[in-house]
Design an enzyme around this catalytic site. Structure first.
Site, PDB file in Angstrom:
ATOM      1  N   GLU A   1      -7.110  -4.188  -2.859  1.00 28.58           N
ATOM      2  CA  GLU A   1      -6.907  -4.818  -1.552  1.00 28.58           C
ATOM      3  C   GLU A   1      -8.276  -4.963  -0.885  1.00 28.58           C
ATOM      4  O   GLU A   1      -8.982  -3.981  -0.693  1.00 28.58           O
ATOM      5  CB  GLU A   1      -6.013  -3.937  -0.672  1.00 28.58           C
ATOM      6  CG  GLU A   1      -5.785  -4.578   0.694  1.00 28.58           C
ATOM      7  CD  GLU A   1      -5.269  -3.584   1.739  1.00 28.58           C
ATOM      8  OE1 GLU A   1      -4.627  -4.031   2.691  1.00 28.58           O
ATOM      9  OE2 GLU A   1      -5.539  -2.373   1.622  1.00 28.58           O
TER      10      GLU A   1
ATOM     11  N   ASP B   1      19.149  11.228   3.218  1.00 38.67           N
ATOM     12  CA  ASP B   1      18.265  11.562   4.348  1.00 38.67           C
ATOM     13  C   ASP B   1      17.770  10.311   5.085  1.00 38.67           C
ATOM     14  O   ASP B   1      16.953  10.397   5.996  1.00 38.67           O
ATOM     15  CB  ASP B   1      17.077  12.426   3.883  1.00 38.67           C
ATOM     16  CG  ASP B   1      16.145  11.685   2.932  1.00 38.67           C
ATOM     17  OD1 ASP B   1      16.435  10.523   2.570  1.00 38.67           O
ATOM     18  OD2 ASP B   1      15.114  12.263   2.537  1.00 38.67           O
TER      19      ASP B   1
ATOM     20  N   ASP C   1      -0.216   3.118  -6.125  1.00 44.54           N
ATOM     21  CA  ASP C   1      -1.178   2.825  -5.067  1.00 44.54           C
ATOM     22  C   ASP C   1      -2.177   3.974  -4.972  1.00 44.54           C
ATOM     23  O   ASP C   1      -1.764   5.133  -4.890  1.00 44.54           O
ATOM     24  CB  ASP C   1      -0.374   2.734  -3.746  1.00 44.54           C
ATOM     25  CG  ASP C   1      -0.923   1.718  -2.779  1.00 44.54           C
ATOM     26  OD1 ASP C   1      -2.145   1.716  -2.579  1.00 44.54           O
ATOM     27  OD2 ASP C   1      -0.123   0.951  -2.224  1.00 44.54           O
TER      28      ASP C   1
ATOM     29  N   ASP D   1      18.071   4.919  -0.891  1.00 40.40           N
ATOM     30  CA  ASP D   1      18.164   6.362  -0.635  1.00 40.40           C
ATOM     31  C   ASP D   1      19.310   6.930  -1.466  1.00 40.40           C
ATOM     32  O   ASP D   1      20.411   6.379  -1.455  1.00 40.40           O
ATOM     33  CB  ASP D   1      18.421   6.567   0.866  1.00 40.40           C
ATOM     34  CG  ASP D   1      18.653   8.020   1.213  1.00 40.40           C
ATOM     35  OD1 ASP D   1      18.158   8.884   0.461  1.00 40.40           O
ATOM     36  OD2 ASP D   1      19.319   8.283   2.233  1.00 40.40           O
TER      37      ASP D   1
ATOM     38  N   ASP E   1      -6.212   0.691  -2.405  1.00 42.38           N
ATOM     39  CA  ASP E   1      -6.128   0.437  -0.966  1.00 42.38           C
ATOM     40  C   ASP E   1      -7.520   0.172  -0.375  1.00 42.38           C
ATOM     41  O   ASP E   1      -8.476   0.892  -0.705  1.00 42.38           O
ATOM     42  CB  ASP E   1      -5.509   1.688  -0.315  1.00 42.38           C
ATOM     43  CG  ASP E   1      -5.144   1.475   1.134  1.00 42.38           C
ATOM     44  OD1 ASP E   1      -4.324   0.587   1.421  1.00 42.38           O
ATOM     45  OD2 ASP E   1      -5.687   2.197   1.999  1.00 42.38           O
TER      46      ASP E   1
ATOM     47  N   HIS F   1       3.712  -5.372   2.815  1.00 43.61           N
ATOM     48  CA  HIS F   1       4.170  -4.394   3.806  1.00 43.61           C
ATOM     49  C   HIS F   1       3.324  -4.354   5.073  1.00 43.61           C
ATOM     50  O   HIS F   1       3.592  -3.554   5.959  1.00 43.61           O
ATOM     51  CB  HIS F   1       4.203  -2.997   3.160  1.00 43.61           C
ATOM     52  CG  HIS F   1       2.834  -2.518   2.770  1.00 43.61           C
ATOM     53  ND1 HIS F   1       2.148  -2.995   1.669  1.00 43.61           N
ATOM     54  CD2 HIS F   1       2.005  -1.635   3.357  1.00 43.61           C
ATOM     55  CE1 HIS F   1       0.971  -2.420   1.597  1.00 43.61           C
ATOM     56  NE2 HIS F   1       0.855  -1.585   2.610  1.00 43.61           N
ATOM     57  N   ASP F   2       2.298  -5.196   5.134  1.00 44.64           N
ATOM     58  CA  ASP F   2       1.434  -5.203   6.321  1.00 44.64           C
ATOM     59  C   ASP F   2       1.579  -6.464   7.162  1.00 44.64           C
ATOM     60  O   ASP F   2       1.011  -6.532   8.255  1.00 44.64           O
ATOM     61  CB  ASP F   2      -0.041  -5.097   5.897  1.00 44.64           C
ATOM     62  CG  ASP F   2      -0.387  -3.711   5.366  1.00 44.64           C
ATOM     63  OD1 ASP F   2       0.204  -2.733   5.848  1.00 44.64           O
ATOM     64  OD2 ASP F   2      -1.247  -3.619   4.475  1.00 44.64           O
TER      65      ASP F   2
ATOM     66  N   ASP G   1      14.040   6.864  -2.136  1.00 44.60           N
ATOM     67  CA  ASP G   1      13.413   7.847  -3.029  1.00 44.60           C
ATOM     68  C   ASP G   1      13.280   7.281  -4.450  1.00 44.60           C
ATOM     69  O   ASP G   1      13.763   6.174  -4.742  1.00 44.60           O
ATOM     70  CB  ASP G   1      14.206   9.160  -3.024  1.00 44.60           C
ATOM     71  CG  ASP G   1      15.716   8.925  -3.058  1.00 44.60           C
ATOM     72  OD1 ASP G   1      16.146   8.127  -3.916  1.00 44.60           O
ATOM     73  OD2 ASP G   1      16.461   9.493  -2.235  1.00 44.60           O
TER      74      ASP G   1
HETATM   75  C1  NOJ Z   1      -3.958  -0.888   3.841  1.00 49.36           C
HETATM   76  C2  NOJ Z   1      -2.512  -0.609   3.644  1.00 49.36           C
HETATM   77  O1  NOJ Z   1      -1.896  -1.720   3.053  1.00 49.36           O
HETATM   78  C3  NOJ Z   1      -1.943  -0.280   5.003  1.00 49.36           C
HETATM   79  O2  NOJ Z   1      -0.552  -0.196   4.982  1.00 49.36           O
HETATM   80  C4  NOJ Z   1      -2.578   1.006   5.472  1.00 49.36           C
HETATM   81  O3  NOJ Z   1      -2.134   1.289   6.776  1.00 49.36           O
HETATM   82  C5  NOJ Z   1      -4.106   0.899   5.467  1.00 49.36           C
HETATM   83  N1  NOJ Z   1      -4.610   0.309   4.263  1.00 49.36           N
HETATM   84  C6  NOJ Z   1      -4.747   2.252   5.610  1.00 49.36           C
HETATM   85  O4  NOJ Z   1      -4.632   2.971   4.431  1.00 49.36           O
END
Ligand code: NOJ
Length: 537
Positions: free
Chosen positions: A259, A25, A103, A21, A200, A324-325, A29
């Site tokens: 993905e 905030d 993305d 950042d 995505d 990140h998931d 960024d």
């Molecule tokens: C896959 C993404 O990696 C995830 O973070 C997102 O919540 C879902 N697609 C929906 O777009």
């Protein structure tokens, strides 16, 4: 012919909210990313040495799903900066030889996207058919984030489809205008100079033409209690991806990495289908097998073998340990101690297998999942499914740069809490420590660049006398032969390797020592939790 960058380069995923950042905030960024480009690659082994960065969404968004709900695909959310910042980022990254991958969230938009606002106005709206509207719920489809995939809209007395949140309505890819509009967005970013796209949930874009109900199966939550045979992986997606591939190929060496979300019981063969039978769809489809592998030599070996054998001719593999998931791999492998050693073995595997490696920011310093108190939850998944699912906040916490307040991430209030170990575990400390995980990643990444065989050589499993504990493979081509031996156990091993290998080699890199001696391969002695990269004579 030279090998395209997306085959040899190391990719680094940045979740911009959590990287750096600069305006106080509490949210990262684009300027923050620019600030750390030298850390990522300044052209010398003092830096990490990555070749490309993939930015998760930075577009204007109401952030119901933290940017995966886009309301303007050609803009920058003010929270992340301006288009000028983005242009500067591309320019400065390119100067350092770093590619920029962005993305694209094309399965759905935000409900605040002008297309959906217009579509929602009336049944006669010119954009009505850009989304999927029905008089009644035509089937049993569930939304990934919970509830029905169909939401009733009072204004026009119809239901619309959303594979994720109701605030993420699905686009109708069967409408040619939709496809054209999306392809224009791709052109817009390629004209700006971006080098690739992460697509995505690209296997969700087409739905069954007849909207049939998915069959039932046993599972924990309603979404997992059906086989998603009608709301994903439809044959029409392949045609669309071929068109997209033709478009990006017009711009030279660009990368499409998709993905492919997998159903329960599905494996990476589902993903490999999206390379296209003739290798004319995605350049890469994410192989997520490692995200679910237990810490066993055989599990990883099996995942690699399956992947190598299922790719179409010419298809190029890729590997990922964290994103990140999913919970960070440092935490996943922490169960029985030796975590640091395991993280080095995992890195050695990721960076020496045949295929494109994807790193997730912070994995190079062994960032762990951070427990986030429930009242600080941000992710809709955690909010809805706690305590069964803690959500994805834990793997999205701010990058740990130094010993300053908030690890130098922000001078404000960080949007997610920092790891409590940040005073010890941060980039600054690890840069100064030659034995740190970060120093190991740097050494490995720069070594990789110097050894073309590791980039493009063939991959071959080598049987060994302790297959249950150790995964051994070769990378080889006309320029050389390298053996990689990864001991996933704590035992000391005296390995007998399949015949046909030379009797000695030179140790190039060990996860445990700085030695670079000649080494006997008959047998090969490995310490517990040790990985070795050996040049064969
Ligand atoms: C896959 C993404 O990696 C995830 O973070 C997102 O919540 C879902 N697609 C929906 O777009």
């Amino acid at each position: 012919m030279t090998t395209p960058w997306w085959k040899t380069g190391v990719n680094y995923e940045i979740y911009p909210r959590s990287f750096q950042d600069t305006d106080g905030d509490g949210v990262g960024d684009l300027k923050g990313i620019i600030q750390h480009l030298d850390y990522l690659n300044d052209g010398t082994p003092n830096s990490l040495g990555v070749d490309a960065i993939w930015l998760t969404p930075f577009y204007p968004s109401p952030f119901y799903d933290f940017g995966y709900d886009v309301k303007d695909y050609c803009g920058i959310d003010p929270m992340f900066g301006t288009m000028e910042d983005f242009d500067t980022l591309i320019e400065k990254a390119h100067k350092r030889g770093i590619k920029i991958v962005i993305d694209l969230v094309f399965d759905h938009t935000s409900h605040r996207h002008p297309w959906f606002i217009e579509s929602r106005l009336s049944k006669d709206s010119p954009k009505r058919d850009w989304y999927i509207w029905k008089d009644t719920r035509p089937n049993n489809w569930k939304a990934f984030f919970g509830g029905s995939a169909w939401t009733y809209d009072k204004e026009t007395d119809q239901y619309y489809l959303h594979s994720f949140l109701p605030e993420q309505p699905d686009l109708n890819w069967r409408n040619r205008d939709v496809r054209e509009a999306l392809f224009d967005i791709v052109r817009f970013w390629m004209d700006k100079g971006v080098d690739g796209f992460r697509l995505d949930v690209i296997n969700f874009i087409y739905k069954d033409r007849e909207y049939r109900s998915n069959p039932f199966c046993f599972g924990r939550r309603p979404y997992e209690m059906q086989h998603h045979i009608y709301d994903r992986n439809q044959p029409e997606a392949h045609q669309a991806l071929q068109e997209l591939r033709q478009l990006v190929d017009l711009y030279g060496e660009k990368m499409l990495v998709g993905e492919i979300a997998l159903d329960k019981g599905e494996d990476s063969t589902v993903a490999s289908a999206f390379y296209g039978k003739n290798n004319d769809e995605l350049h890469l489809a994410f192989n997520f097998e490692f995200l679910n592998c237990s810490w066993k030599a055989k599990a990883f070996r099996k995942a690699v073998d399956l992947w190598e054998s299922s790719l179409p001719p010419g298809g190029w593999p890729n590997y990922v340990l964290s994103n990140h998931d999913m919970p960070r791999h440092y935490s996943r492998y922490a169960r029985w101690g030796h975590t640091e050693k395991r993280a080095k073995i995992a890195a050695m595997m990721l960076l020496t297998l045949r295929g494109t490696p994807f790193l997730y920011y912070g994995e190079e310093i062994g960032m762990r999942n951070v427990r986030v108190p429930r009242w600080k939850f941000q992710d809709p998944v955690g909010k809805r499914y706690w305590p069964f699912h803690p959500g994805r906040d834990e793997e999205r916490t701010p990058m740990q740069w130094n010993t300053n307040d908030n690890a130098g991430f922000t001078i404000g209030q960080p949007w997610l809490p920092l790891s409590r170990d940040y005073k010890k575990n941060n980039v600054q400390n690890q840069l100064a420590d030659p034995d740190s995980l970060l120093s190991f990643y740097r050494r490995l990444i720069w070594l990789r660049k110097k050894i073309p065989t590791l980039l493009t050589g063939d991959y071959r499993v080598v049987e060994n006398s302790a297959d249950d504990y150790c995964y051994t493979y070769l990378r080889e081509d006309k320029d050389g032969r390298y053996l990689i031996a990864l001991n996933f156990s704590s035992r000391i091993l005296d390995l007998n390797l399949a015949s046909g290998l030379s009797a000695t080699g030179q140790l190039i890199l060990s996860t445990l020592t700085a030695d670079q001696d000649n080494i006997c391969l008959n047998p090969l002695k490995l310490c517990g939790n040790e990985g070795m990269l050996i040049k064969l004579k």
